[in-house]
Design a protein around this motif. Structure first.
Motif, PDB file in Angstrom:
ATOM      1  N   GLU A 106       0.829  -1.209   0.000  1.00  0.00           N
ATOM      2  CA  GLU A 106       0.000   0.000   0.000  1.00  0.00           C
ATOM      3  C   GLU A 106       0.867   1.264   0.000  1.00  0.00           C
ATOM      4  OE1 GLU A 106      -3.816   0.119   1.687  1.00  0.00           O
ATOM      5  OE2 GLU A 106      -3.768  -1.976   2.352  1.00  0.00           O
ATOM      6  N   ILE A 107       1.861   1.228  -0.867  1.00  0.00           N
ATOM      7  CA  ILE A 107       2.680   2.418  -1.141  1.00  0.00           C
ATOM      8  C   ILE A 107       2.088   3.077  -2.388  1.00  0.00           C
ATOM      9  CG2 ILE A 107       4.951   3.273  -1.787  1.00  0.00           C
ATOM     10  CD1 ILE A 107       6.137   0.789  -0.407  1.00  0.00           C
ATOM     11  N   PRO A 108       1.517   4.270  -2.287  1.00  0.00           N
ATOM     12  CA  PRO A 108       0.917   4.910  -3.464  1.00  0.00           C
ATOM     13  C   PRO A 108       1.936   5.072  -4.588  1.00  0.00           C
ATOM     14  CG  PRO A 108       0.301   6.071  -1.460  1.00  0.00           C
ATOM     15  CD  PRO A 108       1.375   5.096  -1.076  1.00  0.00           C
ATOM     16  N   TYR A 109       1.472   4.821  -5.814  1.00  0.00           N
ATOM     17  CA  TYR A 109       2.394   4.833  -6.947  1.00  0.00           C
ATOM     18  C   TYR A 109       2.243   6.094  -7.793  1.00  0.00           C
ATOM     19  CZ  TYR A 109      -1.562   3.652 -10.020  1.00  0.00           C
ATOM     20  OH  TYR A 109      -2.746   3.683 -10.710  1.00  0.00           O
ATOM     21  N   THR A 110       3.251   6.320  -8.618  1.00  0.00           N
ATOM     22  CA  THR A 110       3.227   7.378  -9.627  1.00  0.00           C
ATOM     23  C   THR A 110       3.331   6.729 -11.004  1.00  0.00           C
ATOM     24  OG1 THR A 110       5.626   7.614  -9.663  1.00  0.00           O
ATOM     25  CG2 THR A 110       4.419   8.941  -8.049  1.00  0.00           C
ATOM     26  N   ILE A 111       3.128   7.519 -12.050  1.00  0.00           N
ATOM     27  CA  ILE A 111       3.304   6.997 -13.411  1.00  0.00           C
ATOM     28  C   ILE A 111       4.737   6.489 -13.597  1.00  0.00           C
ATOM     29  CG2 ILE A 111       3.345   7.621 -15.863  1.00  0.00           C
ATOM     30  CD1 ILE A 111       1.064   9.564 -15.282  1.00  0.00           C
ATOM     31  N   GLU A 112       5.688   7.195 -13.012  1.00  0.00           N
ATOM     32  CA  GLU A 112       7.089   6.760 -13.112  1.00  0.00           C
ATOM     33  C   GLU A 112       7.288   5.390 -12.476  1.00  0.00           C
ATOM     34  OE1 GLU A 112       6.096   9.809 -12.254  1.00  0.00           O
ATOM     35  OE2 GLU A 112       6.774  10.831 -14.093  1.00  0.00           O
ATOM     36  N   ASN A 113       6.583   5.121 -11.382  1.00  0.00           N
ATOM     37  CA  ASN A 113       6.668   3.801 -10.760  1.00  0.00           C
ATOM     38  C   ASN A 113       6.167   2.708 -11.702  1.00  0.00           C
ATOM     39  OD1 ASN A 113       5.609   5.274  -7.649  1.00  0.00           O
ATOM     40  ND2 ASN A 113       7.695   4.774  -8.272  1.00  0.00           N
ATOM     41  N   LEU A 114       5.062   2.975 -12.411  1.00  0.00           N
ATOM     42  CA  LEU A 114       4.546   2.008 -13.381  1.00  0.00           C
ATOM     43  C   LEU A 114       5.558   1.775 -14.500  1.00  0.00           C
ATOM     44  CD1 LEU A 114       0.835   3.225 -13.730  1.00  0.00           C
ATOM     45  CD2 LEU A 114       1.699   1.360 -12.297  1.00  0.00           C
ATOM     46  N   PHE A 115       6.175   2.862 -14.930  1.00  0.00           N
ATOM     47  CA  PHE A 115       7.167   2.787 -15.999  1.00  0.00           C
ATOM     48  C   PHE A 115       8.369   1.937 -15.582  1.00  0.00           C
ATOM     49  CE2 PHE A 115      11.051   5.094 -17.643  1.00  0.00           C
ATOM     50  CZ  PHE A 115      11.084   4.436 -18.872  1.00  0.00           C
ATOM     51  N   PHE A 116       8.924   2.235 -14.425  1.00  0.00           N
ATOM     52  CA  PHE A 116      10.120   1.497 -13.991  1.00  0.00           C
ATOM     53  C   PHE A 116       9.791   0.046 -13.645  1.00  0.00           C
ATOM     54  CE2 PHE A 116      11.836   5.833 -13.274  1.00  0.00           C
ATOM     55  CZ  PHE A 116      12.991   5.705 -14.047  1.00  0.00           C
ATOM     56  N   THR A 117       8.553  -0.203 -13.205  1.00  0.00           N
ATOM     57  CA  THR A 117       8.162  -1.593 -12.946  1.00  0.00           C
ATOM     58  C   THR A 117       8.053  -2.369 -14.252  1.00  0.00           C
ATOM     59  OG1 THR A 117       6.960  -0.893 -10.955  1.00  0.00           O
ATOM     60  CG2 THR A 117       6.464  -3.080 -11.816  1.00  0.00           C
ATOM     61  N   LEU A 118       7.579  -1.723 -15.322  1.00  0.00           N
ATOM     62  CA  LEU A 118       7.536  -2.386 -16.620  1.00  0.00           C
ATOM     63  C   LEU A 118       8.954  -2.625 -17.133  1.00  0.00           C
ATOM     64  CD1 LEU A 118       5.694  -3.538 -18.807  1.00  0.00           C
ATOM     65  CD2 LEU A 118       5.734  -1.301 -19.935  1.00  0.00           C
TER      66      LEU A 118
END
Length: 602
Positions: A437-449
């Motif tokens: 439950e750590i809120p994400y950012t678009i950058e987080n989605l990008f780096f996870t991909l």
């Protein structure tokens, strides 16, 4: 396996130890005048600091991003101190009451009018009290960390019971640990039926409930609940495990009554489902998609949560650039889960792709906004109201649909890359940002991909399709699973929506889309098309028969009437851009296997 009884005992001790039993904001609501859509509400706020205290009605509701101004349905407001003495009340704005001269306690009472049953508003009548909390209860923002106790004085003469995700205290009293949880906890108070089953996640047992308010039979409820079970299991398979439902339960609050408005709204441990369509009259098929969508939100939105919505703001519109993922990827899985659960067939799923495909990729709006910027439009479109016309048909594509098509593109692209897939990417997002439950950012989605599929793949996808609005190569992607976008290159295309009025006139009913033959010729909404090359028509069938006489590239003289003035224009017909997603007649074994792995039950 942990028992739910043990969990409640543990939580009761937690309440006592944390001080929840000491100072609470207390509400009581009754429904004596339900026939006229009124509720009587009282609230007690104690142990207040001296000085001015601000009472408010919310302007927003969890899961909705626009302003709704719930204060408009509140009246007969009375505020006193603990001894019933009047206090000084001023109104700095339409949704706030500033109170001074109190003795540390405020007793508040008011009447609420409520007659819209959906995922945002409240509805009170003699069939139910359908309550969304922000639309119902005043609150004090500075007391946001206090526990909240609410007592629902149900209509026993109507056999009402309470269904809610709030913590039961007995006697129709319920508890929320804080204001955010209270605001996120709708209630369906009615003579409803309850179904439940148990699921296990990492050794913890949870109860999944259906509280169904409808006019149907027990057999219909049982059949519908079996479909819900299949959805629950298939969505768990996407993420690998269930969320930790806070108090051991998750409840579907389903109200399928003729007096409600169709909607669905996710909450942390429950969801609102409303529809006028009964289970016997098509709702068994039409309503189930909302179940699939909203339960997926138990992971994606409620726990995999964008930082732009955390915490949710009840005083201003909530703007998020991540809705293409939060709402859009959830929309991608809505029908995919129905297919995997066996509720719709693979053929039905594939056929159903065409509508969303055409809406998104044929829209001129993509030249103005990328998915992030489309998400920013939510406060203007998410059940928002305005009286002035907008040019949305040319400038906006729903982040639900846009994100759904991007989810399809990403899933099929991943499946072309060493047998990766979107399910496993979401598992990684869930592990990193959902479970924690750590809120994400678009950058987080990008780096996870990047972490999941590699830097070049992630860089290419985000650069082209998230930070820009390019169209993926769907011909190639769909071919990988033996389907393709079929076009009709022989059919003439004008590019207008026609509705015939009572005088049998062909009226252009919507704003004309940019780039269409009609737009280039200067036709616009409310113009009346009188004739095409001297050929007239009095209904839609005759209009379409005239169009069939033309081919793309041919020209015709269109006579039209605007503001009582008759005009002529020469139009060159175009090619209809709409496609039909269809299956290969002779698919290869590799593509069929890939399609099966994509659509089969997990």
């Amino acid at each position: 396996m942990k028992s739910f009884r043990f969990f409640l005992l543990f939580f009761s001790l937690f309440i006592i130890q944390s001080g929840y039993s000491q100072v609470r904001n207390e509400y009581q609501i009754s429904f004596e005048n339900a026939v006229h859509h009124e509720a009587n509400i009282t609230a007690v706020f104690s142990n207040l600091e001296s000085g001015t205290i601000s009472l408010r009605m919310s302007r927003t509701s969890p899961g909705r991003y626009a302003l709704h101004e719930f204060a408009k349905n509140v009246y007969d407001v009375k505020i006193t101190d603990s001894r019933g003495k009047d206090v000084t009340v001023t109104r700095p704005n339409p949704h706030q009451w500033d109170v001074s001269g109190h003795d540390g306690t405020l007793n508040v009472s008011y009447t609420l009018f409520a007659d819209r049953g959906d995922g945002t508003y409240s509805q009170i009548d003699e069939t139910h009290a359908h309550l969304n909390i922000p639309a119902t209860f005043m609150y004090i923002p500075t007391l946001k960390d206090r526990p909240v106790q609410v007592t629902y004085l149900v209509r026993e003469d109507l056999n009402w019971n309470v269904a809610t995700q709030l913590i039961p205290l007995g006697g129709n009293k319920f508890l929320a640990p804080n204001l955010q949880y209270f605001m996120d906890s709708p209630a369906e108070i009615s003579n409803h039926t309850v179904k439940e089953f148990k699921v296990d996640s990492r050794g913890t047992e949870y109860i999944i409930k259906l509280a169904l308010h409808h006019q149907g039979t027990e057999e219909e409820a049982d059949q519908y609940f079996e479909q819900i079970k299949a959805i629950v299991e298939q969505e768990k398979a996407v993420f690998g495990d269930y969320p930790n439902f806070d108090y051991g339960e998750y409840t579907f609050l389903a109200c399928y009554m003729p007096n409600v408005s169709g909607d669905g709204m996710e909450h942390r441990n429950s969801t609102i489902l409303t529809s006028k369509t009964s289970l016997a009259d098509g709702g068994m098929e039409k309503n189930i998609g909302t179940v699939s969508h909203e339960f997926f939100h138990a992971w994606n939105v409620e726990r995999i949560r964008p930082i732009s919505l955390e915490p949710f703001n009840f005083e201003e519109a909530n703007m998020s650039g991540e809705l293409w993922f939060a709402e859009g990827f959830t929309s991608y899985y809505t029908n995919l889960i129905l297919c995997r659960a066996g509720i719709i067939t693979q053929d039905e799923y594939i056929e159903g792709l065409s509508k969303t495909y055409n809406y998104v990729w044929n829209s001129p709006a993509l030249q103005y906004f990328n998915p992030v910027e489309m998400s920013y439009q939510a406060p203007f479109v998410d059940a928002a109201t305005s009286v002035d016309p907008t040019n949305r048909s040319n400038t906006f594509v729903s982040y639900y649909s846009y994100g759904s098509m991007l989810g399809l593109a990403l899933d099929l692209s991943l499946r072309d890359e060493d047998d990766l897939n979107l399910d496993d990417y979401l598992k990684l997002v869930w592990t990193k940002y959902g479970k924690t439950e750590i809120p994400y950012t678009i950058e987080n989605l990008f780096f996870t991909l990047r972490e999941y599929a590699g830097e070049s793949f992630a860089d290419d996808f985000f650069e082209k399709y998230i930070f820009d609005s390019q169209t993926p190569d769907f011909k190639k992607l769909l071919a990988s699973v033996a389907i393709y976008p079929k076009t009709d290159s022989k059919k003439a295309y004008l590019g207008v929506d026609i509705a015939f009025n009572d005088d049998d006139n062909a009226v252009i009913s919507k704003y004309v889309k940019k780039g269409t033959p009609a737009y280039l010729a200067g036709l616009e909404k409310d113009d009346v098309i009188v004739a095409i090359d001297n050929q007239s028509f009095s209904d839609i069938d005759q209009f379409n028969e005239v169009l069939k006489k033309y081919k793309p590239g041919k020209k015709a003289t269109v006579v039209y009437r605007r503001l009582s003035e008759e005009k002529k224009v020469l139009i060159k017909f175009g090619v209809n851009p709409e496609v039909e997603i269809t299956q290969f007649s002779k698919p290869g074994k590799k593509a069929l296997l890939k399609r099966e792995n994509w659509l089969k039950a997990k």
